[in-house]
Design a protein around this motif. Structure first.
Motif, PDB file in Angstrom:
ATOM      1  N   UNK A 200       0.836  -1.214   0.000  1.00 49.30           N
ATOM      2  CA  UNK A 200       0.000   0.000   0.000  1.00 49.30           C
ATOM      3  C   UNK A 200       0.866   1.258   0.000  1.00 49.30           C
ATOM      4  N   UNK A 201       1.944   1.234   0.772  1.00 41.80           N
ATOM      5  CA  UNK A 201       2.844   2.396   0.828  1.00 41.80           C
ATOM      6  C   UNK A 201       3.416   2.702  -0.548  1.00 41.80           C
ATOM      7  N   UNK A 202       3.906   1.677  -1.240  1.00 44.82           N
ATOM      8  CA  UNK A 202       4.488   1.867  -2.574  1.00 44.82           C
ATOM      9  C   UNK A 202       3.443   2.344  -3.573  1.00 44.82           C
ATOM     10  N   UNK A 203       2.217   1.817  -3.458  1.00 41.42           N
ATOM     11  CA  UNK A 203       1.119   2.244  -4.347  1.00 41.42           C
ATOM     12  C   UNK A 203       0.774   3.702  -4.089  1.00 41.42           C
ATOM     13  N   UNK A 204       0.651   4.063  -2.803  1.00 40.10           N
ATOM     14  CA  UNK A 204       0.298   5.449  -2.449  1.00 40.10           C
ATOM     15  C   UNK A 204       1.391   6.429  -2.874  1.00 40.10           C
ATOM     16  N   UNK A 205       2.655   6.022  -2.713  1.00 39.30           N
ATOM     17  CA  UNK A 205       3.756   6.899  -3.132  1.00 39.30           C
ATOM     18  C   UNK A 205       3.714   7.109  -4.640  1.00 39.30           C
ATOM     19  N   UNK A 206       3.464   6.045  -5.378  1.00 36.80           N
ATOM     20  CA  UNK A 206       3.373   6.150  -6.835  1.00 36.80           C
ATOM     21  C   UNK A 206       2.234   7.076  -7.248  1.00 36.80           C
ATOM     22  N   UNK A 207       1.080   6.922  -6.602  1.00 34.18           N
ATOM     23  CA  UNK A 207      -0.071   7.780  -6.903  1.00 34.18           C
ATOM     24  C   UNK A 207       0.214   9.229  -6.509  1.00 34.18           C
TER      25      UNK A 207
ATOM     26  N   UNK B 156       3.179  10.667  -6.410  1.00 30.81           N
ATOM     27  CA  UNK B 156       4.121  11.210  -7.395  1.00 30.81           C
ATOM     28  C   UNK B 156       3.439  11.574  -8.708  1.00 30.81           C
ATOM     29  N   UNK B 157       2.306  10.919  -8.968  1.00 36.21           N
ATOM     30  CA  UNK B 157       1.521  11.211 -10.175  1.00 36.21           C
ATOM     31  C   UNK B 157       0.378  12.177  -9.898  1.00 36.21           C
ATOM     32  N   UNK B 158       0.469  12.865  -8.745  1.00 34.30           N
ATOM     33  CA  UNK B 158      -0.451  13.951  -8.382  1.00 34.30           C
ATOM     34  C   UNK B 158      -1.911  13.497  -8.275  1.00 34.30           C
ATOM     35  N   UNK B 159      -2.118  12.306  -7.742  1.00 33.29           N
ATOM     36  CA  UNK B 159      -3.484  11.834  -7.505  1.00 33.29           C
ATOM     37  C   UNK B 159      -4.116  12.681  -6.399  1.00 33.29           C
ATOM     38  N   UNK B 160      -5.269  13.274  -6.680  1.00 33.16           N
ATOM     39  CA  UNK B 160      -5.903  14.211  -5.743  1.00 33.16           C
ATOM     40  C   UNK B 160      -6.303  13.551  -4.428  1.00 33.16           C
ATOM     41  N   UNK B 161      -6.824  12.330  -4.524  1.00 34.17           N
ATOM     42  CA  UNK B 161      -7.252  11.625  -3.309  1.00 34.17           C
ATOM     43  C   UNK B 161      -6.059  11.364  -2.392  1.00 34.17           C
TER      44      UNK B 161
ATOM     45  N   UNK C  20      -2.511  12.868   6.976  1.00 34.08           N
ATOM     46  CA  UNK C  20      -1.461  12.111   7.660  1.00 34.08           C
ATOM     47  C   UNK C  20      -0.201  12.934   7.920  1.00 34.08           C
ATOM     48  N   UNK C  21      -0.346  14.254   7.947  1.00 36.02           N
ATOM     49  CA  UNK C  21       0.778  15.157   8.263  1.00 36.02           C
ATOM     50  C   UNK C  21       1.996  14.918   7.376  1.00 36.02           C
ATOM     51  N   UNK C  22       1.758  14.826   6.062  1.00 36.03           N
ATOM     52  CA  UNK C  22       2.829  14.695   5.050  1.00 36.03           C
ATOM     53  C   UNK C  22       3.591  13.374   5.106  1.00 36.03           C
ATOM     54  N   UNK C  23       3.009  12.345   5.672  1.00 36.04           N
ATOM     55  CA  UNK C  23       3.715  11.064   5.776  1.00 36.04           C
ATOM     56  C   UNK C  23       3.982  10.442   4.402  1.00 36.04           C
ATOM     57  N   UNK C  24       3.062  10.598   3.479  1.00 40.56           N
ATOM     58  CA  UNK C  24       3.271  10.038   2.132  1.00 40.56           C
ATOM     59  C   UNK C  24       4.347  10.842   1.397  1.00 40.56           C
ATOM     60  N   UNK C  25       4.350  12.140   1.589  1.00 40.24           N
ATOM     61  CA  UNK C  25       5.384  12.996   1.003  1.00 40.24           C
ATOM     62  C   UNK C  25       6.773  12.556   1.467  1.00 40.24           C
ATOM     63  N   UNK C  26       6.911  12.338   2.786  1.00 43.30           N
ATOM     64  CA  UNK C  26       8.212  11.910   3.321  1.00 43.30           C
ATOM     65  C   UNK C  26       8.594  10.533   2.806  1.00 43.30           C
ATOM     66  N   UNK C  27       7.609   9.627   2.722  1.00 44.88           N
ATOM     67  CA  UNK C  27       7.890   8.287   2.181  1.00 44.88           C
ATOM     68  C   UNK C  27       8.405   8.397   0.749  1.00 44.88           C
ATOM     69  N   UNK C  28       7.786   9.271  -0.040  1.00 40.87           N
ATOM     70  CA  UNK C  28       8.210   9.493  -1.415  1.00 40.87           C
ATOM     71  C   UNK C  28       9.633  10.052  -1.473  1.00 40.87           C
ATOM     72  N   UNK C  29       9.924  11.000  -0.584  1.00 41.76           N
ATOM     73  CA  UNK C  29      11.254  11.624  -0.554  1.00 41.76           C
ATOM     74  C   UNK C  29      12.339  10.605  -0.237  1.00 41.76           C
TER      75      UNK C  29
END
Length: 384
Positions: free
Chosen positions: A238-245, A247-252, A260-269
């Motif tokens: 799920x983390x890898x899927x969410x990071x991919x989405x 990075x592709x600017x998925x609005x949801x 989640x206080x930028x947790x996906x952003x940090x995971x992507x970074x």
């Protein structure tokens, strides 16, 4: 002869709890001004005691247990050399030197040690003998660390104490017990505003209510067991899927990231900066406290599963996953509803916190020691 054996067990127990207390002092009291400079030395001393204790106990283990343990220790030691982080190595050594006593006895001692140490820190905080740290939510809410390293640390220490309380009272959980946990959740919310800890406590109460009051047998359902055991794999995916989405600017997903206080952003970074490999990477984290001091953006990875893979490596992730599987299977065999409820909550909240492999926050991973002792008996070890 039996008196000699009893005395030897008492000595082993004393060494274990002395070492365990030293390790908790290093984490819980890390922000106490007059202790800060001594913390690294206390930790090294505790580490040395664990190595010595393991060498002494190795004589009682079968060759198979010795070989497996040494392989795991070697992997964790190499990972420690690469990453500079010995949390998981310390955790595994604690498991190996765990005395062969009932887990409930361990939890009874754990809650006493934690309550005493946390109380001391809070008293020292009020005496201005700790490095006090305050944070602010976007809505202006003040978050106090109460003398601990971070407001979330205060929340997680309180959560762990509550988990101990639940484990010890699970079979006779009454309205007063629910009220104790709710009061603690409110305390955490208004003092440190650690939302993960509050959510974790509420989830725990829901699981207790479902199993104890409504008598729903979800805990012993094979489908539920399959899901819980495989959640680390599910959450990594799920983390890898969410990071991919993301990075592709998925609005949801962008909206979820904000919640989640930028947790996906940090995971992507972190995924963009570091490679996934067998033994991990030395990751330069920047805490919110450090970021404030040096006027830079914080760099944190609040996801236990991604942290395991990136920071410690695939081999360490497999080790922790193996431990979790055995913990859950052992709890099912013993029909230990308290353990199943608590470990379920930990596995869930570890998606948004890096606490799964840290003994100071998730001591329930020590339950693996019960499996190890059972397995040792099957092999004919004189492990206890």
């Amino acid at each position: 002869m039996s008196n000699m054996i009893d005395k030897f067990k008492i000595k082993e127990n004393s060494i274990f709890y002395f070492t365990y207390t030293l390790l908790l002092i290093c984490s819980i009291m890390s922000n106490v001004k007059f202790l800060m400079s001594f913390i690294p030395y206390i930790k090294y001393f505790a580490f040395g005691l664990m190595i010595l204790f393991f060498v002494i106990r190795i004589k009682k283990m079968s060759l198979k247990i010795i070989i497996i343990s040494l392989i795991i220790i070697t992997v964790l030691m190499v990972s420690y050399i690469i990453t500079g982080d010995n949390n998981i190595l310390l955790l595994y050594l604690l498991i190996l030197i765990y005395p062969g006593e009932d887990f409930e006895k361990f939890i009874k001692k754990d809650i006493i040690i934690r309550v005493v140490l946390c109380t001391i820190v809070i008293i020292l905080y009020n005496m201005d003998l700790t490095n006090n740290y305050f944070m602010y939510r976007p809505d202006g809410r003040i978050r106090s660390s109460m003398g601990f390293a971070h407001p979330n640390n205060f929340g997680m220490y309180m959560f762990t104490i509550c988990a101990d309380y639940v484990y010890l009272n699970y079979q006779k959980f009454k309205i007063k017990n629910y009220l104790v946990i709710l009061i603690m959740a409110l305390l955490i919310y208004f003092v440190s505003n650690s939302r993960t800890s509050v959510i974790g406590l509420l989830l725990l109460l829901v699981l207790i209510f479902l199993s104890q009051k409504l008598k729903i047998k979800y805990l012993y359902n094979n489908f539920f067991k399959f899901i819980i055991i495989n959640l680390p794999i599910i959450f990594i995916a799920l983390t890898l899927i969410f990071v991919n989405l993301y990075n592709n600017h998925n609005e949801f997903v962008i909206k979820v990231n904000e919640i989640l206080s930028n947790r996906i952003f940090y995971a992507s970074s972190f995924l963009n900066e570091y490679d996934i490999n067998l033994l991990g990477n030395k990751i330069n984290y920047i805490s919110t406290q450090e970021a404030k001091l040096i006027s830079e953006r914080a760099s944190v990875l609040d996801n236990s599963y991604l942290s395991l893979v990136l920071n410690y490596g695939i081999l360490t992730f497999i080790i922790i996953y193996y431990l979790l599987r055995k913990i859950i299977n052992t709890a099912y065999e013993k029909k230990d509803g308290a353990m199943l409820s608590i470990i379920t909550v930990y596995v869930l909240i570890c998606m948004i916190e890096s606490i799964l492999y840290k003994y100071q926050f998730d001591i329930y991973i020590m339950y693996f020691a019960l499996y190890l002792h059972q397995y040792s008996k099957k092999l004919g070890d004189n492990y206890e």
